[in-house]
Design a protein around this motif. Structure first.
Motif, PDB file in Angstrom:
ATOM      1  N   CYS A 198     -51.582  54.788  36.226  1.00  0.00           N
ATOM      2  CA  CYS A 198     -51.791  53.349  36.420  1.00  0.00           C
ATOM      3  C   CYS A 198     -53.242  53.043  36.772  1.00  0.00           C
ATOM      4  O   CYS A 198     -53.832  52.081  36.257  1.00  0.00           O
ATOM      5  CB  CYS A 198     -50.877  52.831  37.525  1.00  0.00           C
ATOM      6  N   ARG A 199     -53.808  53.844  37.636  1.00  0.00           N
ATOM      7  CA  ARG A 199     -55.194  53.588  38.060  1.00  0.00           C
ATOM      8  C   ARG A 199     -56.158  53.760  36.898  1.00  0.00           C
ATOM      9  O   ARG A 199     -57.110  52.980  36.740  1.00  0.00           O
ATOM     10  CB  ARG A 199     -55.559  54.519  39.210  1.00  0.00           C
ATOM     11  N   ARG A 200     -55.912  54.748  36.048  1.00  0.00           N
ATOM     12  CA  ARG A 200     -56.802  54.959  34.903  1.00  0.00           C
ATOM     13  C   ARG A 200     -56.609  53.886  33.833  1.00  0.00           C
ATOM     14  O   ARG A 200     -57.567  53.518  33.142  1.00  0.00           O
ATOM     15  CB  ARG A 200     -56.595  56.361  34.331  1.00  0.00           C
ATOM     16  N   VAL A 201     -55.392  53.362  33.698  1.00  0.00           N
ATOM     17  CA  VAL A 201     -55.179  52.225  32.785  1.00  0.00           C
ATOM     18  C   VAL A 201     -56.002  51.034  33.250  1.00  0.00           C
ATOM     19  O   VAL A 201     -56.704  50.389  32.462  1.00  0.00           O
ATOM     20  CB  VAL A 201     -53.686  51.863  32.709  1.00  0.00           C
ATOM     21  N   ARG A 202     -55.949  50.728  34.541  1.00  0.00           N
ATOM     22  CA  ARG A 202     -56.726  49.614  35.065  1.00  0.00           C
ATOM     23  C   ARG A 202     -58.222  49.873  34.939  1.00  0.00           C
ATOM     24  O   ARG A 202     -58.995  48.976  34.623  1.00  0.00           O
ATOM     25  CB  ARG A 202     -56.343  49.346  36.520  1.00  0.00           C
TER      26      ARG A 202
END
Length: 278
Positions: A198-202
């Motif tokens: 999730c953090r890398r998607v953001r």
């Protein structure tokens, strides 16, 4: 736009739920491929996978001789497929016939996104961990109890709720985004890899959200119940890896040491509970 979906399922000792999980996926609208990666099960899981694969050409499975971890297995499933949309589904999740297709239709105009849905147990109780914030390790140090809680409340006013992170039990995203961010980080064995994704998607400019008006049944933790010490070890190991990847460089050495100590002290505190449950 092509909205064909590949459902990627990672199994381990999942014979009690994978039958229903796969049948639901086979009956679901929009599912073009089903890829199951088994991480060394010794129960009847692989026999069930073989039976479904023999009846439905969309179903293929990989039987790993050992357990490389949830993230690595998900990457294997994606590599063995070609559909433009990826749905990561836990083996104890039961989807409704239209859930993933509707979610994909809503994702299409969003572009780069990672979406989930509401999850309820057999009694209709919603899972608080579906919507999450990022771990705040300084808050964990200041207040170990409340600081470690990641759950966010459901916003009843919106159908699509944007959040920092979602549960890895049900995730849908475009393949192009998955490829661009490098897929799942196989350095995680179990737990925290969904927070990392999730953090890398953001970080890549994408959005993370929950469709509040769509839901699935999540039986929860069937394989985890058989190996609680293994799960707790890798849960805390995953948190430490997450901290190293995203926060450690911004923190002083004393803070890094304190975070390491807090994570593993918390792990030790779980031992009496695990022994009582054994």
């Amino acid at each position: 736009m092509n909205l064909a979906i590949v459902a990627v399922v990672v199994t381990y000792q999942s014979s009690s739920t994978i039958e229903d999980c796969l049948q639901r996926l086979r009956d679901a609208r929009g599912i073009a491929e089903i890829r199951v990666v088994d991480n060394g099960s010794v129960d009847d899981t692989v026999d069930i996978l073989q039976r479904h694969a023999s009846h439905d050409p969309r179903v293929r499975f990989i039987a790993n001789p050992d357990n490389p971890g949830f993230a690595a297995a998900n990457n294997q499933g994606v590599a063995d497929s070609s559909s433009p949309w990826l749905a990561f589904i836990n083996p104890d999740v039961m989807v409704e016939a239209d859930t993933l297709a509707v979610l994909c239709e809503r994702a299409q105009p969003l572009g780069d996104c990672l979406l989930g849905v509401e999850q309820v147990d057999e009694h209709g109780r919603a899972d608080d961990a579906v919507r999450r914030r990022d771990p705040d390790f300084l808050a964990m140090l200041r207040s170990p109890g409340s600081g470690s809680k990641l759950a966010l409340a459901r916003d009843p006013q919106v159908a699509m709720q944007y959040v920092p992170a979602i549960s890895g039990a049900v995730m849908l995203m475009p393949r192009a985004l998955f490829d661009r961010i490098g897929g799942w980080d196989a350095g995680y064995r179990l737990h925290a890899e969904d927070l990392d994704l999730c953090r890398r998607v953001r970080g890549a400019g994408g959005v993370v959200a929950i469709a509040n008006d769509l839901q699935v049944l999540h039986v929860r933790g069937v394989s985890s119940r058989s190996r609680p010490f293994f799960v707790e070890w890798h849960k805390h190991r995953g948190l430490w890896r997450y901290f190293q990847r995203f926060e450690a460089r911004q923190r002083s050495l004393p803070v890094r040491v304190a975070v390491w100590g807090a994570i593993w002290a918390h792990a030790l505190l779980q031992v009496p509970r695990l022994l009582r449950a054994a």
